[in-house]
Design a protein around this motif. Structure first.
Motif, PDB file in Angstrom:
ATOM      1  N   CYS A 108      35.058  54.415  40.613  1.00 55.67           N
ATOM      2  CA  CYS A 108      34.435  55.806  40.801  1.00 55.67           C
ATOM      3  C   CYS A 108      35.000  56.772  39.914  1.00 55.67           C
ATOM      4  CB  CYS A 108      34.613  56.461  42.006  1.00 55.67           C
ATOM      5  SG  CYS A 108      33.797  57.857  42.496  1.00 55.67           S
ATOM      6  N   THR A 109      34.177  57.633  39.029  1.00 58.71           N
ATOM      7  CA  THR A 109      34.628  58.784  38.339  1.00 58.71           C
ATOM      8  C   THR A 109      34.097  60.054  39.056  1.00 58.71           C
ATOM      9  OG1 THR A 109      34.802  57.580  36.459  1.00 58.71           O
ATOM     10  CG2 THR A 109      34.764  59.954  36.003  1.00 58.71           C
ATOM     11  N   VAL A 110      34.770  61.236  39.141  1.00 59.21           N
ATOM     12  CA  VAL A 110      34.486  62.441  39.987  1.00 59.21           C
ATOM     13  C   VAL A 110      34.379  63.469  38.805  1.00 59.21           C
ATOM     14  CG1 VAL A 110      34.833  64.171  41.609  1.00 59.21           C
ATOM     15  CG2 VAL A 110      35.349  61.541  41.988  1.00 59.21           C
ATOM     16  N   GLY A 115      30.229  66.418  48.010  1.00 61.05           N
ATOM     17  CA  GLY A 115      31.422  65.401  47.421  1.00 61.05           C
ATOM     18  C   GLY A 115      32.715  65.280  48.102  1.00 61.05           C
ATOM     19  N   SER A 116      33.377  66.301  48.682  1.00 64.68           N
ATOM     20  CA  SER A 116      34.521  65.981  49.444  1.00 64.68           C
ATOM     21  C   SER A 116      34.315  65.335  50.896  1.00 64.68           C
ATOM     22  CB  SER A 116      35.413  67.413  49.652  1.00 64.68           C
ATOM     23  OG  SER A 116      34.572  68.388  50.551  1.00 64.68           O
ATOM     24  N   ALA A 117      33.101  65.396  51.286  1.00 65.15           N
ATOM     25  CA  ALA A 117      32.902  64.735  52.364  1.00 65.15           C
ATOM     26  C   ALA A 117      32.563  63.338  52.027  1.00 65.15           C
ATOM     27  CB  ALA A 117      31.884  65.426  53.022  1.00 65.15           C
ATOM     28  N   VAL A 118      31.853  62.913  51.053  1.00 64.45           N
ATOM     29  CA  VAL A 118      31.310  61.321  50.646  1.00 64.45           C
ATOM     30  C   VAL A 118      32.353  60.814  50.143  1.00 64.45           C
ATOM     31  CG1 VAL A 118      29.912  60.251  49.119  1.00 64.45           C
ATOM     32  CG2 VAL A 118      28.881  62.227  50.111  1.00 64.45           C
ATOM     33  N   LEU A 119      33.353  61.440  49.426  1.00 65.40           N
ATOM     34  CA  LEU A 119      34.277  60.513  48.462  1.00 65.40           C
ATOM     35  C   LEU A 119      35.283  59.923  49.465  1.00 65.40           C
ATOM     36  CD1 LEU A 119      34.824  63.020  45.660  1.00 65.40           C
ATOM     37  CD2 LEU A 119      34.365  60.561  45.368  1.00 65.40           C
ATOM     38  N   PRO A 120      35.881  60.334  50.528  1.00 62.93           N
ATOM     39  CA  PRO A 120      36.755  59.512  51.482  1.00 62.93           C
ATOM     40  C   PRO A 120      35.807  58.083  51.937  1.00 62.93           C
ATOM     41  CG  PRO A 120      36.959  61.950  52.067  1.00 62.93           C
ATOM     42  CD  PRO A 120      35.835  61.591  50.984  1.00 62.93           C
ATOM     43  N   SER A 121      34.506  58.389  52.390  1.00 60.97           N
ATOM     44  CA  SER A 121      33.860  57.263  52.817  1.00 60.97           C
ATOM     45  C   SER A 121      33.641  56.391  51.659  1.00 60.97           C
ATOM     46  CB  SER A 121      32.476  57.533  53.267  1.00 60.97           C
ATOM     47  OG  SER A 121      32.658  58.531  54.569  1.00 60.97           O
ATOM     48  N   VAL A 158      30.410  54.090  40.107  1.00 61.40           N
ATOM     49  CA  VAL A 158      29.762  55.128  40.812  1.00 61.40           C
ATOM     50  C   VAL A 158      30.278  56.509  40.118  1.00 61.40           C
ATOM     51  CG1 VAL A 158      29.805  56.458  42.889  1.00 61.40           C
ATOM     52  CG2 VAL A 158      29.791  53.995  42.786  1.00 61.40           C
ATOM     53  N   VAL A 159      29.469  57.396  39.838  1.00 60.97           N
ATOM     54  CA  VAL A 159      29.760  58.655  39.492  1.00 60.97           C
ATOM     55  C   VAL A 159      29.430  59.825  40.514  1.00 60.97           C
ATOM     56  CG1 VAL A 159      29.306  60.537  37.731  1.00 60.97           C
ATOM     57  CG2 VAL A 159      29.416  58.008  36.877  1.00 60.97           C
ATOM     58  N   VAL A 160      30.454  60.495  40.867  1.00 62.63           N
ATOM     59  CA  VAL A 160      30.052  61.395  41.740  1.00 62.63           C
ATOM     60  C   VAL A 160      30.128  62.857  40.995  1.00 62.63           C
ATOM     61  CG1 VAL A 160      30.714  62.896  43.803  1.00 62.63           C
ATOM     62  CG2 VAL A 160      30.892  60.323  43.769  1.00 62.63           C
ATOM     63  N   VAL A 161      29.302  63.686  40.949  1.00 61.32           N
ATOM     64  CA  VAL A 161      28.989  64.942  40.439  1.00 61.32           C
ATOM     65  C   VAL A 161      29.230  66.061  41.382  1.00 61.32           C
ATOM     66  CG1 VAL A 161      27.643  66.736  38.994  1.00 61.32           C
ATOM     67  CG2 VAL A 161      27.564  64.043  38.655  1.00 61.32           C
ATOM     68  N   ARG A 205      35.749  74.993  54.869  1.00 60.13           N
ATOM     69  CA  ARG A 205      34.295  74.249  54.688  1.00 60.13           C
ATOM     70  C   ARG A 205      34.192  73.263  54.048  1.00 60.13           C
ATOM     71  NH1 ARG A 205      31.184  76.753  51.540  1.00 60.13           N
ATOM     72  NH2 ARG A 205      32.902  77.784  50.377  1.00 60.13           N
ATOM     73  N   GLN A 206      35.275  72.828  53.229  1.00 56.67           N
ATOM     74  CA  GLN A 206      35.161  71.601  52.345  1.00 56.67           C
ATOM     75  C   GLN A 206      36.551  70.997  52.605  1.00 56.67           C
ATOM     76  OE1 GLN A 206      34.670  73.188  48.309  1.00 56.67           O
ATOM     77  NE2 GLN A 206      32.836  73.956  48.778  1.00 56.67           N
ATOM     78  N   GLY A 207      36.774  69.612  52.052  1.00 57.02           N
ATOM     79  CA  GLY A 207      37.979  68.933  52.447  1.00 57.02           C
ATOM     80  C   GLY A 207      39.044  69.262  51.677  1.00 57.02           C
ATOM     81  N   PHE A 208      39.432  70.632  51.787  1.00 60.60           N
ATOM     82  CA  PHE A 208      40.817  71.111  51.321  1.00 60.60           C
ATOM     83  C   PHE A 208      41.542  71.893  52.115  1.00 60.60           C
ATOM     84  CE2 PHE A 208      37.542  70.746  47.842  1.00 60.60           C
ATOM     85  CZ  PHE A 208      37.961  69.804  47.105  1.00 60.60           C
ATOM     86  N   TYR A 209      42.910  72.200  51.905  1.00 60.65           N
ATOM     87  CA  TYR A 209      43.837  72.993  52.682  1.00 60.65           C
ATOM     88  C   TYR A 209      44.458  74.177  51.914  1.00 60.65           C
ATOM     89  CZ  TYR A 209      43.710  68.438  54.833  1.00 60.65           C
ATOM     90  OH  TYR A 209      43.150  67.233  55.170  1.00 60.65           O
ATOM     91  N   PRO A 210      44.983  74.905  52.583  1.00 58.41           N
ATOM     92  CA  PRO A 210      45.394  76.409  51.995  1.00 58.41           C
ATOM     93  C   PRO A 210      46.292  76.051  50.752  1.00 58.41           C
ATOM     94  CG  PRO A 210      45.658  76.485  54.238  1.00 58.41           C
ATOM     95  CD  PRO A 210      45.153  75.054  54.103  1.00 58.41           C
ATOM     96  N   ASN A 211      47.242  75.211  50.697  1.00 57.60           N
ATOM     97  CA  ASN A 211      48.150  75.111  49.488  1.00 57.60           C
ATOM     98  C   ASN A 211      47.375  74.466  48.350  1.00 57.60           C
ATOM     99  OD1 ASN A 211      47.795  72.791  50.980  1.00 57.60           O
ATOM    100  ND2 ASN A 211      49.763  71.798  50.059  1.00 57.60           N
ATOM    101  N   ASP A 212      46.121  74.107  48.362  1.00 53.51           N
ATOM    102  CA  ASP A 212      45.255  73.470  47.563  1.00 53.51           C
ATOM    103  C   ASP A 212      44.534  74.456  46.537  1.00 53.51           C
ATOM    104  OD1 ASP A 212      45.707  70.839  48.380  1.00 53.51           O
ATOM    105  OD2 ASP A 212      43.729  70.583  49.473  1.00 53.51           O
ATOM    106  N   VAL A 213      44.610  75.767  47.052  1.00 58.27           N
ATOM    107  CA  VAL A 213      43.856  77.229  46.393  1.00 58.27           C
ATOM    108  C   VAL A 213      44.356  77.041  44.993  1.00 58.27           C
ATOM    109  CG1 VAL A 213      43.406  79.677  46.585  1.00 58.27           C
ATOM    110  CG2 VAL A 213      43.349  78.144  48.418  1.00 58.27           C
ATOM    111  N   GLY A 214      43.405  77.211  44.132  1.00 58.95           N
ATOM    112  CA  GLY A 214      43.798  77.358  42.721  1.00 58.95           C
ATOM    113  C   GLY A 214      43.624  76.196  41.910  1.00 58.95           C
ATOM    114  N   GLU A 215      43.712  74.902  42.584  1.00 53.76           N
ATOM    115  CA  GLU A 215      43.791  73.491  41.778  1.00 53.76           C
ATOM    116  C   GLU A 215      42.361  73.051  41.679  1.00 53.76           C
ATOM    117  OE1 GLU A 215      46.816  72.198  40.719  1.00 53.76           O
ATOM    118  OE2 GLU A 215      47.821  73.613  41.831  1.00 53.76           O
ATOM    119  N   TYR A 216      42.382  72.283  40.882  1.00 51.22           N
ATOM    120  CA  TYR A 216      40.842  71.459  40.381  1.00 51.22           C
ATOM    121  C   TYR A 216      40.676  70.617  41.721  1.00 51.22           C
ATOM    122  CZ  TYR A 216      40.745  73.324  35.571  1.00 51.22           C
ATOM    123  OH  TYR A 216      40.501  73.978  34.371  1.00 51.22           O
ATOM    124  N   LYS A 217      39.532  70.705  42.043  1.00 51.74           N
ATOM    125  CA  LYS A 217      38.763  70.053  43.325  1.00 51.74           C
ATOM    126  C   LYS A 217      38.739  68.515  42.861  1.00 51.74           C
ATOM    127  CE  LYS A 217      35.830  73.748  45.058  1.00 51.74           C
ATOM    128  NZ  LYS A 217      34.529  74.060  45.466  1.00 51.74           N
TER     129      LYS A 217
END
Length: 104
Positions: free
Chosen positions: A54-56, A29-35, A20-23, A69-81
């Motif tokens: 899977c490759t994202v 993507g952040s909603a589908v990947l945990p499922s 599976v490739v998720v683009v 709005r997406q599956g991220f947290y404040p300490n994630d800011v600046g990191e690659y999704k």
């Protein structure tokens, strides 16, 4: 009289991992990947020989407006999704998925 509809998977889907490739690892993507990770786990527990491989792909980083709005947290800011979500799922679900921090 109604006839029963029977769903059958091609045999190759029961014999090896599903590739599976998720683009995009943002909103959808952040909603589908945990499922997908939960499906991978269920497949293995039910005897599938490989589950999901899977490759994202996503070259974007987390911004403050992504948090909430997406599956991220404040300490994630600046990191690659892609890296964040794949590393998180690999650690939590035992997957061995890959992140590509580039455009597809």
């Amino acid at each position: 009289m109604t006839s029963a509809i029977r769903h059958q998977l091609p045999s190759r889907m029961l014999e090896r991992s599903w590739n599976v490739v998720v683009v995009g690892a943002g909103g959808t993507g952040s909603a589908v990947l945990p499922s997908l990770a939960r499906l991978h786990h269920a497949m293995l527990e039910l005897g599938h020989p490989g589950g999901i491989d899977c490759t994202v792909f996503d070259d974007d980083t987390v911004s403050p407006t992504n948090v909430g709005r997406q599956g991220f947290y404040p300490n994630d800011v600046g990191e690659y999704k892609a890296s964040l979500i794949v590393n998180r799922l690999n650690a939590l679900m035992g997957t061995n998925w890959r992140a590509e921090t580039r455009r597809f």
